[in-house]
Design an enzyme around this catalytic site. Structure first.
Site, PDB file in Angstrom:
ATOM      1  N   LYS C  79       0.853  -1.198   0.000  1.00  0.00           N
ATOM      2  CA  LYS C  79       0.000   0.000   0.000  1.00  0.00           C
ATOM      3  C   LYS C  79       0.882   1.240   0.000  1.00  0.00           C
ATOM      4  O   LYS C  79       1.891   1.280   0.731  1.00  0.00           O
ATOM      5  CB  LYS C  79      -0.898  -0.033   1.244  1.00  0.00           C
ATOM      6  CG  LYS C  79      -1.987   1.029   1.287  1.00  0.00           C
ATOM      7  CD  LYS C  79      -2.824   0.889   2.571  1.00  0.00           C
ATOM      8  CE  LYS C  79      -3.957   1.877   2.647  1.00  0.00           C
ATOM      9  NZ  LYS C  79      -4.752   1.725   3.894  1.00  0.00           N
ATOM     10  N   SER C 154      -9.671   1.697   3.106  1.00  0.00           N
ATOM     11  CA  SER C 154      -8.854   2.464   2.187  1.00  0.00           C
ATOM     12  C   SER C 154      -7.824   1.636   1.408  1.00  0.00           C
ATOM     13  O   SER C 154      -7.296   2.126   0.415  1.00  0.00           O
ATOM     14  CB  SER C 154      -8.109   3.537   2.970  1.00  0.00           C
ATOM     15  OG  SER C 154      -7.212   2.944   3.890  1.00  0.00           O
ATOM     16  N   SER C 178      -9.719  -0.615   7.295  1.00  0.00           N
ATOM     17  CA  SER C 178      -9.164  -0.429   5.950  1.00  0.00           C
ATOM     18  C   SER C 178      -8.478  -1.643   5.361  1.00  0.00           C
ATOM     19  O   SER C 178      -8.131  -1.638   4.181  1.00  0.00           O
ATOM     20  CB  SER C 178      -8.185   0.748   5.945  1.00  0.00           C
ATOM     21  OG  SER C 178      -8.900   1.951   5.915  1.00  0.00           O
TER      22      SER C 178
END
EC number: 6.3.5.7
Lengths: 95, 478, 494
Positions: C79, C154, C178
């Site tokens: 990420k 997210s 997330s």
């Protein structure tokens, strides 16, 4: 608690964010919604409850007073938007 | 109208650690800008602070020395404000659970001891340095982050001071305590000790405090005192004109000796303190507290009082002795060997300090040890050398670091106490000065002093003066 | 089976044995990504050259029979809010467009030490603020199961990458769900470890007291493998705990016989999608068949979790994001009049609306006069929420509940109403507030064919037990084996 335009302007300044008039209006209504949702917390009596600011029960974490290597000047300034010799350069700061 | 000035001080002292508060970068002063920085102290994305244990213990030590209540539980808070020298735009500090609270410090003004209350003592991180270029019309400022993250101790007093003498004594005493506890080098010229004053005026006899004005940018103790005098007059004039004093922050202008408004109360910062989630709380148990306590030496004022009582030294002498911990330690080192407090006090406060000044020595690296000065005093007492010779020996000791005995032997400075030898010299002197003997017999008593002087000169000052005196007297009376 | 369809555990063995060459594997992945990712948009940055170089290196070491790491040759996606030394790390924000960290996050360092191959950096909601990956400053990631749907957020890029075979595993971060929520929406396994289990050093902070790096994998065993590498104490994170890391695979198949599974009634109340509810019911029946005892419990303060979260997370965020000021790194506005103007323009131009909204909300909750009413109040209620779990875990070994109240939602569907978006995280937020670990694993499909996630929550530092419980279910089901059929799927080559 109702949030007004003045509040938004004050918070925007604290946040160092510039808002257009339309943005201010949007934020007034969105933040008001969120805040009134959040006010459901007032239904709870928390007088005797300790605030919790950490998710783990631990204390006293230290490092020893020992030197470790620093960045080189080049590495330190690698991402700098503006530099002047050995310094970082910023728009004039008036005290 | 007569006013009383009310002063409180905020003191910042950089702690004497090798590395910064939350990272391993050096705290050394005066290096090339931005070479003592790393992702942590530059506040780069994703980095985290880890507390320097020594810095915490130094803060704890200072808080104990300032008689604070030490909280069993303490934690750190973020103090938010935007400034280009503050990398994260928040400072890790303490607000809700300060390390030490409700302390006090005794100061001594005109022989009277006054207790100044300490509101709190807490630990925080130092900001970087902002440089304003001197070239005319420059539309930029420069930042050096070397200092950012150096551990900083903040000591906040109550507004308990009423005149500049008290303020001066507070600053001096606090400085000495920080030096005695060895938590800071207190070099004001390097900014490692700084003061901010808050000043208000009230009518004499009134209990109610007036609006306080904070003064920043005070670079020396002298400017603190000057700024207080200036501010007292400025506020008094305003009040006399019927004006009110605004609560505000003012900046001291060192060159023009004036202060000017920096920000008003309305512009007061909203610091948005909240607990620092990247650091865990610190719990100080009794054992740890005791361990730190034993590292605290006797503090200056207590030591002064003890020196006066135990060694019967004067107020003035003891003031000089305790001014620097190293001197007082030196003194006590000597006393342990030979119990001659007055003699050592004189040697240290006169001769040693003079040598230090003349030779521009670093007081923390004295070339002489207590054992050596004690030996010198013993030699004087035994009568091996006279006090005049002793001064010469002492100077030599400072210069070479040698023991007094070695210097005396090397330079053949030992005092002559051989009665036969001295008598022989006296006979020689008397026979060479018949006129003087005549004068003496006519009643001119100072002729005796002349003869003694001649004998001393003849022996290059090494003859035992007491013996010379007695023998000359005996000889001419015979 | 194509190379990129293997799990990490399978591929590890084949690499060590020489059956699969790391370079071939990486090449296949890159080829596949180049075909698929223009449609899914999981990656922000692909590190093609670095990955190939590293693969060649590992290949050579294997050929020379030299020692290689635990994840030798296994491709992973990261990420883009996790710092990678020398490689841009943007947090999907314009304000960090060209930011190149001079350091690796602790987890990245550990992955490199174990010879994993970083394929690239994945998309996210800007600064991890969001539940749909629509708030990225660069692109919108799509759900591989249906491109009109969001992948969750997210960490939507990481979840979509693993679901669409664009990586074998991926790292994400979980502040309020997330990792778990996008894992559920994309039909993969997502683990949010205990707060303090995995070092946060190098994870770009959102809500520091809630953030935790987590894993995306195709199955539970791979989650154990990846967690094994990233878990453990780190001296650079004061909140990382020196708790020993067990061998997560060793007893992973010990089953659930005799375990007590708590079912919190508050998580099965109004607002729960029927398909999700049914999938969960089936899953619980399965657990009972496997010998677990299902117990009704109550977590009475659940309804306050979202409110608490939006104060605490955003208060922390407002200060964490203060550093993006155009002074030391990142974007700076091109024209400004003095320092304050520079700050304001830089931040206004650099941050997206959701980030601005949260910074403002956080600053409001901390500002003079409101601290007690908002931040302090929320911190107290947070303790009540944690207390709920403490009580529950005295009675049960774990808690099972839905990960998300709905199987998914369409792109744009919730973007207009922030509050509605915030409520997507209602089942995941409490674990972050309490600091406990959670895992989401596939447990069914909705009528529209979207995957459904089941969430298992456990006591602090009991990830091992969570993995065992999850594996017991996974072993008996094949939801995790089903793969999205991409409409644009290229002709398959075997």
């Amino acid at each position: 608690m109702k949030i007004g335009k003045k509040d938004i302007e004050y918070i925007a300044h604290l946040s160092r964010i510039e808002l257009s008039e339309t943005e201010k209006e949007t934020f007034v209504s969105q933040l008001s919604d969120i805040i009134s949702y959040i006010e459901k917390l007032n239904r709870l009596n928390t007088e005797s409850v300790k605030p919790m600011s950490c998710a783990i029960n631990a204390t006293n974490v230290f490092r020893e007073d020992i030197l470790t290597s620093s960045l080189s000047l080049e590495e330190a300034q690698l991402n700098a938007p503006a530099a002047n010799g050995v310094f970082f350069k910023v728009p004039k700061v008036i005290e | 109208m007569e006013y009383e000035v009310v002063v409180g001080l905020e003191t910042h002292a950089e702690l004497a650690t090798v590395s910064k508060l939350f990272c391993g970068c050096s705290t050394k002063f005066g290096s090339e800008p931005n070479t003592q920085v790393c992702p942590v102290c530059l506040g780069m994305p994703g980095v985290l602070p880890v507390m320097n244990k020594k810095a915490f213990e130094y803060a704890l030590k200072a808080a104990i020395a300032l008689n604070c209540k030490i909280r069993e539980y303490t934690n750190f808070d973020r103090k938010s404000y935007y400034y280009p020298d503050l990398p994260k735009n928040y400072q890790i500090s303490q607000n809700y659970h300060n390390l030490g609270v409700d302390g006090s410090m005794d100061i001594c003004v005109h022989d009277r001891v006054n207790r100044i209350r300490i509101h709190n003592v807490h630990l925080e991180e130092e900001a970087g340095k902002l440089i304003h270029p001197e070239e005319a019309g420059a539309d930029y400022s420069l930042v050096d982050f070397n200092r950012a993250g150096v551990p900083l101790l903040e000591i906040v007093s109550y507004p308990d001071m009423r005149n500049v003498d008290e303020v001066e004594s507070y600053m001096q005493t606090l400085r000495k305590i920080l030096l005695y506890t060895e938590v800071s080098d207190c070099k004001m010229q390097e900014g490692s000790l700084r003061f901010e004053a808050s000043i208000s005026l009230r009518k004499k006899g009134s209990e109610k405090l007036g609006n306080r004005v904070e003064i920043k940018n005070l670079n020396s103790m002298k400017s603190v005192l000057k700024a207080i005098e200036y501010e007292t007059k400025r506020q008094a004039d305003s009040l006399d004109r019927g004006e009110t004093i605004d609560r505000e922050t003012r900046l001291w202008d060192e060159v023009n000796e004036k202060s000017a408004r920096m920000r008003s109360k309305e512009e007061a910062q909203d610091y948005r303190y909240f607990p620092e989630p990247d650091l865990l709380p610190v719990v100080i148990d009794a054992k740890w507290l005791d361990e730190v306590k034993v590292t605290i030496p006797e503090l200056p004022l207590a030591r002064k009082q003890r020196f006066m009582e135990v060694f019967k030294l004067s107020d003035y002498d003891t003031s000089l002795l305790i001014e620097e911990k190293i001197l007082a330690d030196f003194f006590e080192g000597c006393i342990k060997i030979v119990d001659r407090p007055k003699a050592f006090c004189n040697w240290i406060t006169n001769d040693l300090l003079r040598e230090v000044n003349d030779r521009k020595l670093d007081i923390h690296h004295l070339p002489i040890r207590p054992k050596q000065l004690a030996a010198l005093v013993e030699i004087i007492e035994k009568g091996t050398i006279s006090s005049t010779i002793a001064k010469e020996v002492f100077s030599e000791m400072i210069q070479t670091g040698k023991d007094p005995q070695a210097i005396i032997e090397e330079k053949k400075l030992a005092q002559i106490s051989d009665e036969g030898f001295i008598e022989a010299v006296i006979v020689k002197v008397i026979s060479g000065n018949p006129a003087v003997i005549e004068d003496y017999k006519k009643g001119k008593k100072n002729a005796l002093t002349f003869l003694v002087g001649q004998v001393m000169k003849e022996t290059k000052g090494k003859a035992n003066p007491k013996m010379v005196n007695e023998l000359v007297q005996k000889k001419i009376d015979a | 089976m194509r190379l990129f369809e293997y799990t990490a555990l399978q591929i590890k063995e084949k690499i060590i044995s020489g059956e699969i060459l790391p370079v071939d594997l990486v090449k296949q992945f890159i080829e596949h990504i180049k075909i698929i990712d223009p449609h899914v948009q999981a990656y922000l940055n692909l590190h093609e050259e670095d990955a190939l170089q590293k693969a060649a290196q590992i290949q050579k070491r294997i050929e020379n029979a030299e020692k290689v790491g635990y994840l030798a040759g296994v491709p992973i996606a990261i990420k883009d809010n996790i710092c990678t030394k020398g490689l841009t790390t943007t947090c999907a924000s314009k304000i960090l467009r060209n930011f190149i960290p001079p350091y690796d996050a602790c987890v990245v360092k550990r992955l490199k030490e174990e010879d994993a191959i970083i394929l690239g950096k994945t998309n996210l909601d800007e600064f991890a603020m969001g539940s749909s990956t629509e708030n990225s400053g660069y692109k919108i990631t799509r759900n591989p199961w249906n491109l009109e749907y969001v992948p969750g957020g997210s960490s939507g890029g990481s979840a979509a990458a693993v679901a669409a075979n664009l990586s074998i595993m991926a790292l994400g971060s979980d502040t309020g769900g997330s990792v778990r929520q996008p894992a559920a929406l994309c039909g993969v396994v997502g683990v949010k470890p205990t707060y303090g289990r995995v070092s946060r050093f190098g994870l770009i902070a959102f809500g520091s007291s809630l953030d935790q790096i987590g894993t995306f994998t195709r199955d539970v065993k791979d989650a154990a493998v990846l967690l094994q590498v990233i878990a453990g104490h780190d001296i650079h994170d004061s909140t990382s705990m020196p708790v020993p890391v067990p061998d997560y695979l060793r007893e992973i198949d010990s089953g659930v016989r005799g375990l007590r599974i708590g079912i919190p009634k508050e998580y099965f109340a109004a607002g729960l999608n029927e398909d999700v509810h049914n999938a969960l019911k089936d899953a619980l029946r399965k657990y009972e068949q496997l010998g677990a005892k299902v117990v009704d419990i109550s977590l009475p303060h659940t309804e306050y979790a979202v409110a608490v979260y939006y104060i605490v997370a955003n208060a922390e965020a407002s200060s964490n994001l203060a550093r993006y000021d155009g002074v030391r790194y990142g974007y700076r506005t091109s024209k400004s009049n003095g320092i304050v103007d520079m700050y304001c323009r830089t931040r206004s131009e650099g941050f997206g609306n959701e980030v601005k909204r949260r910074i403002m909300l956080g600053n409001y909750a901390l500002s003079s006069g409101y601290y007690d009413a908002y931040y302090l109040k929320a911190s107290r209620v947070r303790n009540l929420i944690k207390g709920d779990f403490d009580v529950a875990f005295q009675k049960v070994d774990c808690i099972v509940c839905p990960t998300s109240p709905v199987p998914g939602f369409k792109i744009g569907e919730r973007a207009k109403n922030p509050l509605e978006m915030y409520l997507s995280d209602i089942y995941t937020i409490p674990a972050n507030l309490a600091g406990i670990p959670g895992i989401s694993l596939p447990c069914g499909f909705s009528k529209e064919g979207l995957p459904i996630g089941m969430q298992i929550l456990g006591r602090h530092f009991e990830e091992e037990k969570l993995l065992q419980i999850a594996y017991a279910f996974e072993r008996e089901t094949d939801f995790h084996r089903k793969k999205p059929v991409l409409k644009f799927s290229p002709t398959q080559k075997e």
